[in-house]
Each structure stands twice: as C-alpha cells, then as structure tokens.
Design a protein around this motif. Structure first.
Motif, PDB file in Angstrom:
ATOM      1  N   GLU A  77       0.828  -1.210   0.000  1.00 44.24           N
ATOM      2  CA  GLU A  77       0.000   0.000   0.000  1.00 44.24           C
ATOM      3  C   GLU A  77       0.862   1.259   0.000  1.00 44.24           C
ATOM      4  O   GLU A  77       0.558   2.236  -0.687  1.00 44.24           O
ATOM      5  N   ARG A  78       1.958   1.243   0.743  1.00 44.25           N
ATOM      6  CA  ARG A  78       2.869   2.394   0.752  1.00 44.25           C
ATOM      7  C   ARG A  78       3.510   2.590  -0.626  1.00 44.25           C
ATOM      8  O   ARG A  78       3.629   3.719  -1.110  1.00 44.25           O
ATOM      9  N   LEU A  79       3.948   1.491  -1.225  1.00 42.61           N
ATOM     10  CA  LEU A  79       4.555   1.586  -2.555  1.00 42.61           C
ATOM     11  C   LEU A  79       3.546   2.099  -3.577  1.00 42.61           C
ATOM     12  O   LEU A  79       3.884   2.938  -4.420  1.00 42.61           O
ATOM     13  N   ALA A  80       2.320   1.606  -3.510  1.00 40.98           N
ATOM     14  CA  ALA A  80       1.286   2.055  -4.446  1.00 40.98           C
ATOM     15  C   ALA A  80       1.039   3.553  -4.288  1.00 40.98           C
ATOM     16  O   ALA A  80       0.899   4.278  -5.286  1.00 40.98           O
ATOM     17  N   ALA A  81       0.992   4.030  -3.056  1.00 45.28           N
ATOM     18  CA  ALA A  81       0.784   5.461  -2.815  1.00 45.28           C
ATOM     19  C   ALA A  81       1.945   6.276  -3.377  1.00 45.28           C
ATOM     20  O   ALA A  81       1.740   7.325  -4.006  1.00 45.28           O
ATOM     21  N   LYS A  82       3.161   5.801  -3.180  1.00 47.28           N
ATOM     22  CA  LYS A  82       4.336   6.525  -3.684  1.00 47.28           C
ATOM     23  C   LYS A  82       4.356   6.503  -5.211  1.00 47.28           C
ATOM     24  O   LYS A  82       4.641   7.522  -5.853  1.00 47.28           O
ATOM     25  N   LEU A  83       4.044   5.359  -5.812  1.00 46.95           N
ATOM     26  CA  LEU A  83       3.996   5.272  -7.274  1.00 46.95           C
ATOM     27  C   LEU A  83       2.928   6.208  -7.836  1.00 46.95           C
ATOM     28  O   LEU A  83       3.155   6.886  -8.845  1.00 46.95           O
ATOM     29  N   SER A  84       1.776   6.252  -7.193  1.00 42.71           N
ATOM     30  CA  SER A  84       0.699   7.149  -7.629  1.00 42.71           C
ATOM     31  C   SER A  84       1.128   8.602  -7.523  1.00 42.71           C
ATOM     32  O   SER A  84       0.861   9.408  -8.416  1.00 42.71           O
ATOM     33  N   GLU A  85       1.804   8.928  -6.429  1.00 43.95           N
ATOM     34  CA  GLU A  85       2.299  10.292  -6.228  1.00 43.95           C
ATOM     35  C   GLU A  85       3.295  10.671  -7.326  1.00 43.95           C
ATOM     36  O   GLU A  85       3.241  11.767  -7.882  1.00 43.95           O
ATOM     37  N   LEU A  86       4.192   9.763  -7.657  1.00 47.83           N
ATOM     38  CA  LEU A  86       5.237  10.053  -8.639  1.00 47.83           C
ATOM     39  C   LEU A  86       4.735  10.042 -10.078  1.00 47.83           C
ATOM     40  O   LEU A  86       5.196  10.825 -10.903  1.00 47.83           O
ATOM     41  N   GLU A  87       3.796   9.136 -10.383  1.00 51.21           N
ATOM     42  CA  GLU A  87       3.377   8.934 -11.769  1.00 51.21           C
ATOM     43  C   GLU A  87       1.977   9.450 -12.089  1.00 51.21           C
ATOM     44  O   GLU A  87       1.583   9.490 -13.252  1.00 51.21           O
ATOM     45  N   VAL A 135      -0.925   8.031 -11.512  1.00 51.44           N
ATOM     46  CA  VAL A 135      -1.890   6.990 -11.887  1.00 51.44           C
ATOM     47  C   VAL A 135      -2.234   6.172 -10.645  1.00 51.44           C
ATOM     48  O   VAL A 135      -1.413   6.027  -9.743  1.00 51.44           O
ATOM     49  N   ASP A 136      -3.461   5.671 -10.611  1.00 49.09           N
ATOM     50  CA  ASP A 136      -3.851   4.805  -9.504  1.00 49.09           C
ATOM     51  C   ASP A 136      -3.249   3.423  -9.705  1.00 49.09           C
ATOM     52  O   ASP A 136      -3.322   2.862 -10.804  1.00 49.09           O
ATOM     53  N   ILE A 137      -2.668   2.896  -8.658  1.00 45.00           N
ATOM     54  CA  ILE A 137      -2.064   1.564  -8.698  1.00 45.00           C
ATOM     55  C   ILE A 137      -2.916   0.655  -7.820  1.00 45.00           C
ATOM     56  O   ILE A 137      -2.982   0.848  -6.603  1.00 45.00           O
ATOM     57  N   PRO A 138      -3.579  -0.334  -8.414  1.00 47.40           N
ATOM     58  CA  PRO A 138      -4.389  -1.230  -7.586  1.00 47.40           C
ATOM     59  C   PRO A 138      -3.509  -2.102  -6.694  1.00 47.40           C
ATOM     60  O   PRO A 138      -2.397  -2.473  -7.072  1.00 47.40           O
ATOM     61  N   THR A 139      -4.037  -2.400  -5.512  1.00 44.80           N
ATOM     62  CA  THR A 139      -3.323  -3.274  -4.586  1.00 44.80           C
ATOM     63  C   THR A 139      -4.222  -4.428  -4.175  1.00 44.80           C
ATOM     64  O   THR A 139      -5.446  -4.331  -4.216  1.00 44.80           O
TER      65      THR A 139
END
Length: 183
Positions: free
Chosen positions: A49-59, A61-65
């Motif tokens: 969940e932390r990685l998905a939030a960071k990826l979304s912040e950087l890119e 796009v929503d990243i499903p988990t």
C-alpha cells in the motif's frame, strides 16, 4: 525482555528505502501503467500500500493493490501449525493485463515467495511477476531473487530479522535479534 542486537533501519531509513524501490519500479517498468501490487500477509500488505501510494504520487496513476494469503500453499504447512490460520486473499482486479509486483517484508529461504507464486497463478495469469522486499537476508533454499530490495542484510541462521511497521506494530523499524533472545 532483551534488546535487539542492532537496529538495521530506522523509520526514516525505511521511508527512504521504500521511496527508492518506487523509483526503481518506475524505471524498470518505464512508468507505472498496468502495474498492480500484491502484498503477502502480514507485513507485505502495508508495504504494498505504501509503494502504491508513492507510485501514484510520482506517476499520477492509480495503482491497484491486493493481499495474498499463502498459508495453504506452504510446503511446510504440517510442520508450522495443526490448525493453520487462514487470512483473506483479496485481488479486486483482473491479473491478465497487469504486471504484478509481489511485496513482502523479508526474503529468506524463498519458500514464502514460492508459495505466493503458486497462489497468484491460481488467481490468473499476469503479464509478468516481479518481487519487492524491504530486507533480503540471504540463506536461499530455492532459486528465487528479488527484483527490488530495500536493504541487503547478510545474517547468520541463528539471527532473526524483525520488521516493525506503523500499521501493524505502531512504529517503523528493522531490527536484528539473536534467536535465543526471542525464546
């Protein structure tokens, strides 16, 4: 209660390691399109969940988990528990068009990851599967390697790596303990 031999990662170091892993994921996958993160119970879930939030912040796009329970896929199930605790597996998206990143806290023998791969394949056939771990402590029994590692930590088999996360333990840290001190 005794104390750990060493604190390997502080809260700030855990945060920085997760940020670095997120950047490595973006670089390797040329962005974050069609990625999904699946955390392995227990501490892999908040890390995913932390990685998905960071990826979304950087890119942007929503990243499903999702979350994966590997209990029934373990090759040592009869040795671990007579009454295993089955936890929830939840993958609320189609795997077919996604590159899945399995996320766990510690990579040790590789047996948990092998079980996770079996469980994941039973749910569908992703485009590809990658592995992200906060700590790789060595001692592999299977030919499994993480694609993304927060900290490589050579250990003795008599040592235990304890990952503590705010979501499950109230604090972020990685500690090294002697097995004898935990008995």
């Amino acid at each position: 209660m005794s104390a750990p031999k060493a604190t390997i990662l502080t809260a700030d170091e855990v945060r920085r390691a997760m940020t670095r892993i997120a950047h490595e994921i973006i670089e390797r996958n040329k962005g974050a399109e069609n990625l999904a993160l699946i955390g392995i119970h227990t501490r892999g879930i908040p890390l995913a969940e932390r990685l998905a939030a960071k990826l979304s912040e950087l890119e942007g796009v929503d990243i499903p988990t999702g979350m994966l329970d590997i209990t029934l896929y373990r090759d040592d199930l009869s040795e671990v528990a007579h009454q295993p605790i089955i936890r929830e597996t939840q993958v609320p998206f189609d795997l077919g068009q996604r590159r899945v990143i399995l996320v766990d806290d510690v990579l040790y023998t590789g047996r948990t990851v092998r079980a996770a791969l079996d469980a994941l394949i039973d749910l569908g056939r992703p485009v590809g599967i990658q592995l992200a771990v906060l700590v790789d402590r060595g001692h592999r029994e299977l030919p499994i390697r993480a694609d993304y590692v927060g900290k490589n930590l050579p250990t003795a088999s008599s040592e235990v790596v304890k990952v503590k996360l705010h979501e499950t333990d109230g604090v972020d840290s990685v500690e090294l303990w002697d097995l004898e001190d935990l008995k």
